[in-house]
Write a protein that holds these residues in place. Structure first.
Motif, mmCIF file in Angstrom:
data_model
loop_
_atom_site.group_PDB
_atom_site.id
_atom_site.type_symbol
_atom_site.label_atom_id
_atom_site.label_comp_id
_atom_site.label_asym_id
_atom_site.label_seq_id
_atom_site.Cartn_x
_atom_site.Cartn_y
_atom_site.Cartn_z
ATOM 1 N N GLU A 156 0.824 -1.211 0.000
ATOM 2 C CA GLU A 156 0.000 0.000 0.000
ATOM 3 C C GLU A 156 0.854 1.255 0.000
ATOM 4 O O GLU A 156 0.380 2.329 -0.359
ATOM 5 N N SER A 157 2.118 1.131 0.400
ATOM 6 C CA SER A 157 2.990 2.298 0.511
ATOM 7 C C SER A 157 4.399 1.931 0.061
ATOM 8 O O SER A 157 4.907 0.854 0.415
ATOM 9 N N ASP A 183 0.257 4.707 -2.324
ATOM 10 C CA ASP A 183 0.965 5.840 -1.735
ATOM 11 C C ASP A 183 2.457 5.622 -1.966
ATOM 12 O O ASP A 183 3.015 4.602 -1.545
ATOM 13 N N TRP A 184 3.125 6.549 -2.648
ATOM 14 C CA TRP A 184 4.531 6.345 -2.966
ATOM 15 C C TRP A 184 5.297 7.655 -2.951
ATOM 16 O O TRP A 184 4.729 8.737 -3.106
ATOM 17 N N ARG A 209 5.439 14.043 -5.148
ATOM 18 C CA ARG A 209 5.918 12.701 -4.792
ATOM 19 C C ARG A 209 7.363 12.459 -5.212
ATOM 20 O O ARG A 209 7.929 11.417 -4.880
ATOM 21 N N THR A 234 5.847 0.492 4.993
ATOM 22 C CA THR A 234 6.394 0.952 3.709
ATOM 23 C C THR A 234 7.368 -0.079 3.141
ATOM 24 O O THR A 234 8.231 -0.594 3.848
#
Length: 371
Positions: A156-157, A183-184, A209, A234
Motif C-alpha cells: 500500500e505504501s 501511496d509512494w 511525490r 512501507t
C-alpha cells in the motif's frame, strides 16, 4: 480332422506343436517382472531444448543524460516480445562476446519493444563502451530473458530510492505504483541534474511525490535522510551505487525486515517496513578465506584469493564459464560439486552437490567442480 503323413493328429488346426507348460510358466514369470519394472521406472519423455536466445534489432538510440544512452530494441519482424514486469532485466550478448545485464526501463504494456539505458564507464569492463560505440540503429544483437531478480511486490505504501543509473529498474516500479493508486515517494540522487536520465518522464508524475537531490546542490545524503519518508508498512526499493546501498542498509531500523532482492518476507507483519535492493555490482566478500578449486574436466587447479569470488578466479582459466548476475540469485553459474564442502552464501544456493560460484565458496581447503 485330417491326419498328417505319419498318421498322427496335428497338435492344433495350424500344425503347431503344443506349448510346453514349463516354458509357458517361465515366460509368464519374466513378463510379469518386466511389467513391474515398467511401473517402477517412469518413462522419461523427450524434452525439447529451450532456446533462450532472442534476436532483436536496435530500433532507436537516444541520449538521456551525460554519458547515458537508451536503446529501444524490437523483434526483427516487428512481432510481440516476451512479457516482463518491473524489476526485470535482459542479458545483452555483445558482438565482442561480452555478456552484460541491463534493467528494462520502458513500459511493460509495450509488447513490441524493450528499452534499456547504459551509462558509459570508460574504466569499467568494456561493456558499456561497446554499447555506446558499436550498437547503432539497425544493429542486430542477441538477448536472453527477460528475467526478474528484483521483484516488485504489492504494497500500500512505497519509498523508492534511486541513485544515478539506478533509476532504470525503479522507473517502471514508480509508474506501476502510480497506476495502482498506491501511496509512494521517490528520492532520486546523483552528481548533478545533467547526469540523471529520464528527468523528463519523472516530470509527468505528481511533483509532490518526486524529490530530485543532487550532490552539487545538496551535498551527499545520509541514510537517515533518505529513509525519512519510510513509515510503518512501507516497502523500500533501492537501487544505486554501493555506497548508497550501504548507508541505506545501515540506517534501516533495527528489527525490521532486511532482505536482498529476491526475498518474499514470509511471516512479516503488515506494519513492518521492508527493504529491497539491487546492486550494480557484486557485494564485497566478507570473511573470505583463500581456497583452491580443481576443474575436474581439465584437471586445472585454480587458487581463489580471500577477497575474490570463485567465479572471478575460474574465469581466468576458463573464460567461457557461464554467469550472469554475479550476486547469487539467477542460477546461471551453478556447477556441480564433486568433492569438498561448500560455504553457501546465497539463499538460492541449496544442496551439497552444487554451488553458485559467483558468491559461494569454502571455508578453506579444496573444492573439485564439474567444470
Amino acid at each position: 480332422m485330417t491326419r498328417n503323413d505319419r498318421g498322427a493328429i496335428p497338435p492344433d488346426l495350424w500344425g503347431r506343436r503344443s506349448r510346453d507348460p514349463f516354458w509357458v510358466a517361465v515366460n509368464a514369470f519374466f513378463n510379469g517382472v518386466q511389467r513391474v519394472r515398467s511401473l517402477r521406472t517412469p518413462v522419461i519423455p523427450y524434452v525439447r531444448p529451450v532456446d533462450r536466445d532472442l534476436t532483436v534489432v536496435v530500433r532507436e538510440v537516444r541520449r538521456e543524460a551525460a554519458d547515458v544512452v537508451s536503446l529501444r530494441l524490437g523483434a526483427p519482424d516487428g512481432g510481440v516480445l516476451p512479457a516482463w514486469q518491473p524489476g526485470c532485466h535482459l542479458d545483452l550478448l555483445l558482438p565482442s562476446g561480452r555478456r552484460r545485464q541491463y534493467s528494462l526501463c520502458g513500459d511493460p504494456a509495450d509488447r513490441r519493444s524493450y528499452r534499456i539505458a547504459v551509462r558509459r564507464l570508460p574504466g569499467g569492463g568494456g561493456g558499456s563502451v561497446e554499447v555506446h560505440d558499436e550498437l547503432s540503429e539497425g544493429r542486430t544483437v542477441t538477448v536472453q530473458g527477460p528475467r526478474n531478480a528484483f521483484p516488485f511486490l504489492a504494497s500500500e505504501s512505497y519509498l523508492f530510492l534511486a541513485g544515478g543509473i539506478g533509476i532504470t529498474p525503479i522507473l517502471p516500479m514508480v509508474q506501476a505504483a502510480e497506476r495502482a493508486g498506491a501511496d509512494w515517494r521517490l528520492v532520486y540522487t546523483g552528481r548533478s541534474r545533467e547526469t540523471l536520465p529520464f528527468l523528463d518522464e519523472l516530470a509527468e508524475l505528481p511533483a509532490s511525490r518526486v524529490v530530485v537531490r543532487t550532490d552539487d546542490e545538496h551535498g551527499l545524503p545520509d541514510g537517515t535522510e533518505l529513509l525519512r519518508d519510510a513509515g510503518a508498512g512501507t516497502a523500500v526499493y533501492c537501487c544505486g551505487p554501493a555506497p548508497m546501498i550501504d548507508v541505506v542498509r545501515a540506517a534501516f531500523s533495527p528489527g525490521t525486515s532486511r532482505s536482498p532482492a529476491t526475498s518474499r518476507f514470509p511471516g512479516t507483519s503488515r506494519s513492518a517496513r521492508t527493504l529491497h535492493y539491487e546492486r550494480f555490482a557484486p557485494a564485497p566478500i566478507v570473511d573470505g578465506r583463500p581456497f583452491t578449486v580443481e576443474l575436474a574436466r581439465t584437471g586445472t587447479v585454480v587458487d581463489v584469493p580471500a577477497g575474490e569470488s570463485a567465479l572471478e578466479a575460474i574465469r581466468r582459466a576458463a573464460p567461457s564459464v557461464a554467469y550472469s548476475c554475479r550476486q547469487g540469485f539467477c542460477g546461471t553459474c551453478r556447477v556441480g560439486v564433486l568433492d569438498g564442502t561448500v560455504d553457501q552464501r546465497a539463499a538460492s544456493d541449496q544442496g551439497d552437490d552444487s554451488m553458485l560460484v559467483c558468491v559461494s565458496r569454502t571455508r578453506g581447503g579444496r573444492l573439485t567442480l564439474d567444470l
